[in-house]
Design an enzyme around this catalytic site. Sequence first.
Site, PDB file in Angstrom:
ATOM      1  CG  HIS A  60       0.225   0.478   2.535  1.00 17.80           C
ATOM      2  ND1 HIS A  60       0.269  -0.878   3.363  1.00 17.80           N
ATOM      3  CD2 HIS A  60      -0.330   1.271   3.069  1.00 17.80           C
ATOM      4  CE1 HIS A  60       0.301   0.106   4.498  1.00 17.80           C
ATOM      5  NE2 HIS A  60       0.492   1.021   4.456  1.00 17.80           N
ATOM      6  CG  ASP A 100      -0.165  -4.092   3.197  1.00 18.97           C
ATOM      7  OD1 ASP A 100       0.337  -3.450   1.700  1.00 18.97           O
ATOM      8  OD2 ASP A 100       0.208  -3.410   4.222  1.00 18.97           O
ATOM      9  CB  SER A 144       3.283   2.330   6.714  1.00 14.81           C
ATOM     10  OG  SER A 144       1.962   1.392   7.185  1.00 14.81           O
TER      11      SER A 144
END
Length: 483
Positions: free
Chosen positions: A214, A244, A327
């Site tokens: 993402h 992911d 992230s």
Amino acid sequence: MEEMENRKEQPQPAATQGYEPGYGSGDTIYTQGTTTQYVNVAQYSNAYTSNTKSKKPKKQHSVMKSIMVKVAGGTLFGAFAGFGIYMVLALSGITGRLASVEHISQDWEGTKEEILSEAANQITAKTTPGASQEEPVKIEGTKEETQIQQMETVTAVVTDVTEVVKTAMPCVVSITNFYTAMDWYGDESEEEASGSGIIVGENENELLIVTNYHVIEDCNELSVQFIDDSEVLAYVKGSDQEHDLAVITVFLTDIEEATKQKIAIATLGNSDALQVGEPAIAIGNSLGYGQSVTTGVISALNREIMIDDDTTSFLIQTDAAINPGNSGGALLNVKGEVIGINSSKIADYLIEGMGYAIPISTAKPIIEELMLRETRQKVLDSERSFLGISGTDVTDEVARTYDMPQGVFVAQVLENSGAESAGLQKGDIIVAFDGENISHMTQLQELLEYYAAGTTVDVTVMRQSDSGYQEKVISVTLGYRTE
């Protein structure tokens, strides 16, 4: 009255050796033959015995009583004070680990509790991760210059992670994703988002970086910033939307020599060996402000989390702060090994003190597979390809309900398209494109942006038959995209 006066004037009989009177109304003196009772004498509530003979009560006994009361009170105060010190040490984690005195000089003055308190105040423990302080601690006596010669081994709580950070920080990069956003009115605008990445490998031509899918999703252009603040362009090498994960690459020729000397490749650990409660360190580009460090512990393992409507993952839970921008960054153990890849995708305004990371043992085989793929760059719009189908997602719920494979259901095959020429059929479920697993229609569309028209790729579909769904690989030559 005369009789009492005469009695007072009479000489007192000698008391038997070893007995003395107790002073009070009705007290008696024992003699060898007779008993004499005193009536009007001073009254005391305490009995006091002595081997010294005495003929009448002495007021000095009240002084002794006062002294005894003070001594008893002092003893009780000392006991409570000592107990209080012990409880403070126990609650602070000192008692039982660092307050054991083995040798105390006979000339040392003070209670054991006072000595322990003084010892605790002078203990200094090293806080290097995994280290313990084993040197004997000396304490100078205040009067006799005596010493406490030995103390038990001291183990400190890990709070200083500077050495871990020095080792791991050069392995972490900041990532900026430049993408196109569309508002409610259909107007497009160029936007940017921040994330993090971990340098995990290098080949002859490229530096390989792992991050979250993402973080690089919908990117038009990627930029990577290293520890020395230098920035270079990066390109997508491979991605796995379901887990992911993504691997991006930077060409070594784009990196300056000075930067190459400052960056490093991360050491991947073993998340299967983690235990709840052990320290955890998170490094990432929090909120896009640059690299930052947070610390905590492993709060839980194999935490089942719903990533989106279709995907469930088993993640590491930690209380180390993981915010947007973190992230793709590293979750480390005290050895500086990567044990997880942080993800801020799972967040809610009601959640506090809960961060999640993809276990490195789960991610490692996926990373290794993505690293082997060919680096892709987006092609010009005029060269962009078109598969020639319209489709819809087969979600987890649909797959379970109708016993279907998860992927992209082909609802229609367009005439004169590459899909029709290759033999794709309505009802096929596309599960892979050019070796990359497909679970969403948007993922397939994004992949096509990296392929020029005329390119031939392998498309893997699941086709229904009398015996159920069967896998079939079809080579498709991509056509030109039309409006």
